[in-house]
Scaffold this motif. Structure first.
Motif, PDB file in Angstrom:
ATOM      1  N   SER A 144     -13.807  -1.861  -0.548  1.00  0.00           N
ATOM      2  CA  SER A 144     -12.444  -1.397  -0.298  1.00  0.00           C
ATOM      3  C   SER A 144     -11.437  -2.277  -1.014  1.00  0.00           C
ATOM      4  O   SER A 144     -11.663  -3.471  -1.216  1.00  0.00           O
ATOM      5  N   LYS A 145     -10.307  -1.682  -1.362  1.00  0.00           N
ATOM      6  CA  LYS A 145      -9.177  -2.417  -1.920  1.00  0.00           C
ATOM      7  C   LYS A 145      -8.106  -2.705  -0.865  1.00  0.00           C
ATOM      8  O   LYS A 145      -7.065  -3.266  -1.186  1.00  0.00           O
ATOM      9  N   GLY A 146      -8.345  -2.322   0.352  1.00  0.00           N
ATOM     10  CA  GLY A 146      -7.337  -2.533   1.393  1.00  0.00           C
ATOM     11  C   GLY A 146      -7.778  -2.103   2.776  1.00  0.00           C
ATOM     12  O   GLY A 146      -7.721  -2.900   3.725  1.00  0.00           O
ATOM     13  N   LEU A 165     -13.602  -6.033   3.614  1.00  0.00           N
ATOM     14  CA  LEU A 165     -13.483  -5.251   2.383  1.00  0.00           C
ATOM     15  C   LEU A 165     -14.805  -5.085   1.624  1.00  0.00           C
ATOM     16  O   LEU A 165     -14.825  -4.479   0.557  1.00  0.00           O
ATOM     17  N   TYR A 195      -4.783   4.548   6.347  1.00  0.00           N
ATOM     18  CA  TYR A 195      -4.245   3.401   5.609  1.00  0.00           C
ATOM     19  C   TYR A 195      -3.059   3.827   4.749  1.00  0.00           C
ATOM     20  O   TYR A 195      -2.015   3.175   4.763  1.00  0.00           O
ATOM     21  N   GLU A 232       0.946   2.803   4.944  1.00  0.00           N
ATOM     22  CA  GLU A 232       1.588   2.197   3.781  1.00  0.00           C
ATOM     23  C   GLU A 232       2.867   2.916   3.379  1.00  0.00           C
ATOM     24  O   GLU A 232       3.768   2.327   2.824  1.00  0.00           O
TER      25      GLU A 232
END
Length: 320
Positions: A269-271, A288, A314, A318
């Motif tokens: 994952s990037k976040g 992550l 997510y 954001e």
């Protein structure tokens, strides 16, 4: 007394020490395991130090394992590095030892061992071992081979210092290790390079990856595709990070079919946090970077739907 001091005191008491790590090792598993072994050999030449576990062909440039008789475990100390869960320890004979120490940087969901040192803020277990040596400079003597292995483990688990786990301390420790006269450029090339068959599988991944509107990605590698490219499961580790270079991808799963028919699931994952998802499917890991298992394609679909839900939530947070 700190746990690090307790570990030092325990090491001093034992003449026989066997170091284990997890199954299907990566550079950090081998770097922390054999890096620690080399550190102890240099610092305590009178002790018998062994490293055990299965050998991975693509990582022979890092280290070789040793043959150890069952009898050697009697009255010995075992140290397990970079292994969150006891079923994943390579070579289950660790249970024959007199005492067990766990050193790890994954969440401590399985606190096995008589002494446990877990630091989830460390970039890698190799960073922890290097930090351990630096804590006791009067006791531990670093040599070139230990520095090379620990540096390799840090490079491997930070994606060459690209991952969020890389801190200023990570870079500081890497700099200290880099002062030893090993060929870091050659080492980086060996860690990064892949066989032609894996490069071709990378092409298959890019051509066949599925990505939804919220950045949830997946690629399924059935046995027939692995056979077509002549790939075994351990070699798929080289392609796990590849979806991350695609700007539309936020979190992803790579589903690798095993000879038994079930799927090994590699999650990145990037976040969005993915390790809770992994725990629900017989796995775990970092927020992550995690791993899980799917018994069949139905569970593969279930896991991908969960990745999609996590990415959707997510993105919605954001944008608020």
């Amino acid at each position: 007394m700190t746990v690090q001091q307790e570990i030092v005191d325990t090491i001093k008491k034992y003449d026989k020490i066997i170091i284990h790590r997890h199954l299907r090792p990566d550079p950090d598993a081998l770097g922390s395991q054999v890096g620690l072994a080399e550190l102890l050999r240099e610092s305590f030449p009178e002790k018998e130090i062994r490293q055990v576990g299965e050998t991975i062909e693509g990582l022979r440039f890092l280290a070789e394992m040793q043959e150890v008789e069952d009898a050697f475990y009697q009255g010995a100390l075992v140290i397990v590095t970079d292994t969150a869960n006891s079923p994943r320890i390579s070579d289950q004979r660790y249970q024959l030892a007199e005492k067990l120490i766990k050193i790890d940087h994954h969440p401590n969901d399985d606190p096995y061992g008589d002494l446990v040192w877990v630091n989830t803020k460390a970039s890698s277990c190799s960073e922890m071992i290097a930090e351990f040596a630096l804590m006791f400079p009067e006791l531990f003597k670093m040599n070139v081979e230990a520095a090379r292995l620990l540096y390799a483990g840090i490079v491997g688990d930070t994606g060459r210092f690209l991952y969020p786990s890389t801190t200023s301390r990570t870079l500081e420790i890497a700099s200290i290790l880099r002062n030893y006269p090993f060929d870091a450029s050659a080492l980086n090339r060996e860690i990064e390079q892949m066989p032609m068959k894996v490069a071709k599988l990378s092409g298959y991944l890019y051509q066949n990856i599925q990505v939804d509107e919220n950045g949830a990605g997946r690629i399924i590698l059935p046995q027939e595709i692995l056979d077509k490219y002549g790939i075994d499961d351990s070699e798929t580790a080289s392609i796990v990070s590849l979806p991350g270079v695609i700007d539309e991808v936020l979190a992803w799963g790579i589903f690798v079919q095993q000879p038994s028919g079930h799927y090994r699931v590699r999650l990145r994952s990037k976040g969005p946090v993915i390790n809770e998802l992994a725990k629900r499917h017989h796995g775990g890991g970092h927020p992550l970077a995690s791993g899980a298992n799917a018994k069949d394609l139905a569970e593969v679909e279930e896991i991908y739907k969960e990745i999609q839900d996590i990415c959707r939530s997510y993105k919605s947070r954001e944008t608020k």
